[in-house]
Design an enzyme around this catalytic site. Structure first.
Site, PDB file in Angstrom:
ATOM      1  N   ASP A  90      47.492-123.563  30.005  1.00 29.54           N
ATOM      2  CA  ASP A  90      48.040-122.583  30.937  1.00 29.54           C
ATOM      3  C   ASP A  90      49.172-123.245  31.720  1.00 29.54           C
ATOM      4  O   ASP A  90      48.925-124.055  32.618  1.00 29.54           O
ATOM      5  CB  ASP A  90      46.969-122.064  31.902  1.00 29.54           C
TER       6      ASP A  90
ATOM      7  N   ASP B 146      39.770-107.355  19.481  1.00 25.93           N
ATOM      8  CA  ASP B 146      39.432-106.171  20.271  1.00 25.93           C
ATOM      9  C   ASP B 146      40.688-105.425  20.698  1.00 25.93           C
ATOM     10  O   ASP B 146      40.599-104.316  21.208  1.00 25.93           O
ATOM     11  CB  ASP B 146      38.630-106.585  21.504  1.00 25.93           C
TER      12      ASP B 146
ATOM     13  N   ILE C 278      39.128-114.522  33.862  1.00 30.77           N
ATOM     14  CA  ILE C 278      38.253-114.218  32.736  1.00 30.77           C
ATOM     15  C   ILE C 278      37.992-115.476  31.925  1.00 30.77           C
ATOM     16  O   ILE C 278      36.855-115.762  31.530  1.00 30.77           O
ATOM     17  CB  ILE C 278      38.846-113.106  31.859  1.00 30.77           C
TER      18      ILE C 278
ATOM     19  N   HIS D 173      39.165-101.974  21.492  1.00 35.94           N
ATOM     20  CA  HIS D 173      39.548-102.291  22.876  1.00 35.94           C
ATOM     21  C   HIS D 173      38.414-101.966  23.859  1.00 35.94           C
ATOM     22  O   HIS D 173      38.593-101.246  24.837  1.00 35.94           O
ATOM     23  CB  HIS D 173      40.816-101.529  23.277  1.00 35.94           C
ATOM     24  N   ILE D 174      37.246-102.534  23.567  1.00 37.39           N
ATOM     25  CA  ILE D 174      36.074-102.240  24.399  1.00 37.39           C
ATOM     26  C   ILE D 174      35.445-103.499  25.007  1.00 37.39           C
ATOM     27  O   ILE D 174      34.353-103.416  25.586  1.00 37.39           O
ATOM     28  CB  ILE D 174      35.008-101.447  23.609  1.00 37.39           C
ATOM     29  N   ALA D 175      36.089-104.652  24.887  1.00 37.78           N
ATOM     30  CA  ALA D 175      35.480-105.876  25.410  1.00 37.78           C
ATOM     31  C   ALA D 175      35.153-105.758  26.893  1.00 37.78           C
ATOM     32  O   ALA D 175      34.141-106.271  27.360  1.00 37.78           O
ATOM     33  CB  ALA D 175      36.401-107.071  25.170  1.00 37.78           C
ATOM     34  N   GLY D 176      36.003-105.088  27.631  1.00 39.94           N
ATOM     35  CA  GLY D 176      35.766-104.935  29.066  1.00 39.94           C
ATOM     36  C   GLY D 176      35.024-103.667  29.428  1.00 39.94           C
ATOM     37  O   GLY D 176      34.893-103.345  30.618  1.00 39.94           O
TER      38      GLY D 176
ATOM     39  N   GLU E  58      47.614 -98.985  19.388  1.00 37.63           N
ATOM     40  CA  GLU E  58      46.299 -98.425  19.728  1.00 37.63           C
ATOM     41  C   GLU E  58      46.473 -96.972  20.182  1.00 37.63           C
ATOM     42  O   GLU E  58      47.293 -96.707  21.063  1.00 37.63           O
ATOM     43  CB  GLU E  58      45.658 -99.223  20.868  1.00 37.63           C
TER      44      GLU E  58
ATOM     45  N   THR F   8      40.879-110.909  23.040  1.00 40.49           N
ATOM     46  CA  THR F   8      40.537-109.812  23.948  1.00 40.49           C
ATOM     47  C   THR F   8      41.654-109.596  24.961  1.00 40.49           C
ATOM     48  O   THR F   8      41.457-108.900  25.958  1.00 40.49           O
ATOM     49  CB  THR F   8      39.230-110.106  24.694  1.00 40.49           C
ATOM     50  N   ALA F   9      42.826-110.201  24.712  1.00 37.53           N
ATOM     51  CA  ALA F   9      43.927-110.141  25.669  1.00 37.53           C
ATOM     52  C   ALA F   9      44.784-108.905  25.397  1.00 37.53           C
ATOM     53  O   ALA F   9      44.520-107.830  25.932  1.00 37.53           O
ATOM     54  CB  ALA F   9      44.740-111.428  25.597  1.00 37.53           C
TER      55      ALA F   9
END
Length: 313
Positions: A171, A260, A152, A286-289, A265, A234-235
């Site tokens: 990373d 997000d 991503i 939680h809708i980014a994806g 949740e 968004t993780a």
């Protein structure tokens, strides 16, 4: 064969992709504990999103379970070690919603950097706040920092580069001499976390939630970020300390944030108070994806994974 689906997905893909299989599809089953336990007792496969906790008692109740399809990529809601010990295969929908998440990140970066898109209500009432909104920023020439450089994050990097941004990432699982740092659009600079925090105008999180990443972006991390920088998460919610983030926004140390994902949740009672009155904060559930296109891809891939496993088992 019986497949139980506890959260929402593309129902047409589900039923068309599993002919001759008993399918129990209830998008609200995750919130019906007794019914959920009763259904999984004789299920061969389970399909879930992120809210169904496939751990402990639920796993114990699923005596016949052979595989789990995850409508997404995060696996923190699934006890993968217990599944491995029992020979239960776990299939995340790897890659199926990457584009949707990447577009969300870029959209949030543009929205927060410009700072001009919250004025509709004022204009509709006859106001004209031009003077207040004329100093928004451009993303062109800015530094995007990616915490995590998986699939991503690489989609995000490509789109950011197309907008004229420079891109760096941290990373520890990608070696500095790995070919992944050299993309066809240019070089992504590998940096240590502290260096990335200090250099980034926009910081976007792309790591799973583990013991090592829980609270990774904490008060110390916020203190090392550029004044006026933007955070996008968004993780997973636990990666960023929400209360420390709120303080940084209230004190003007951060220029904005888009969240997000959250530590809890949906929000329990009183939870949302930590976000009240914060400037330049975008919250989404939680809708980014989740786009129509991504939902079809995720559903299709998950059904294919489950169908193949049941046929081969």
């Amino acid at each position: 064969m019986k497949v139980v689906v506890t959260e929402f997905m593309d129902e047409h893909m589900l039923r068309a992709g599993l002919p001759g299989v008993e399918v129990v599809y209830d998008p609200e089953l995750v919130d019906k504990r007794d019914a959920l336990f009763a259904e999984v007792a004789n299920a061969d496969a389970l399909i879930v999103r992120n809210r169904t906790q496939v751990k402990g008692a639920l796993l114990d109740a699923a005596a016949r379970l052979r595989c789990i399809g995850r409508l997404g990529v995060g696996l923190d809601n699934i006890d993968t070690a217990a599944c491995k010990a029992r020979g239960i295969a776990v299939y995340p929908a790897t890659g199926a919603n990457d584009i949707s998440v990447a577009e969300y990140v870029i959209a949030a970066a543009l929205l927060l950097m410009r700072g001009a898109f919250g004025a509709s209500a004022e204009l509709a009432k006859g106001g004209w706040p031009r003077q207040a909104l004329m100093n928004g920023g451009e993303v062109y020439g800015k530094r995007l920092g990616l915490v995590g450089f998986g699939a991503i994050a690489r989609h995000v990097a490509r789109r950011a580069a197309a907008l004229g941004m420079t891109v760096a990432a941290h990373d520890p699982f990608v070696a500095n001499d790995d070919a992944a740092w050299t993309q066809d659009f240019g070089r992504v600079e590998p940096l240590g976390l502290d260096a990335l925090l200090a250099a980034s105008d926009i910081l976007s999180l792309h790591v799973p939630l583990t013991d090592a990443t829980h609270g990774l972006i904490d008060e110390r991390a916020f203190s090392r970020m550029k004044r006026g920088a933007i955070l996008i998460n968004t993780a997973r919610g636990g990666v960023a300390d929400e209360r420390a983030l709120a303080r940084a926004l209230r004190e003007g140390r951060l220029g904005g944030a888009a969240l997000d994902v959250f530590e809890a949740e949906p929000f329990p009672q009183g939870y949302a108070e930590r976000f009240e009155g914060l400037p330049n904060l975008v919250l989404t559930p939680h809708i980014a994806g989740l786009t129509a296109e991504a939902n079809r891809r995720v559903s299709e891939l998950t059904v294919a994974n489950v169908r193949r496993h049941l046929a081969e088992a």
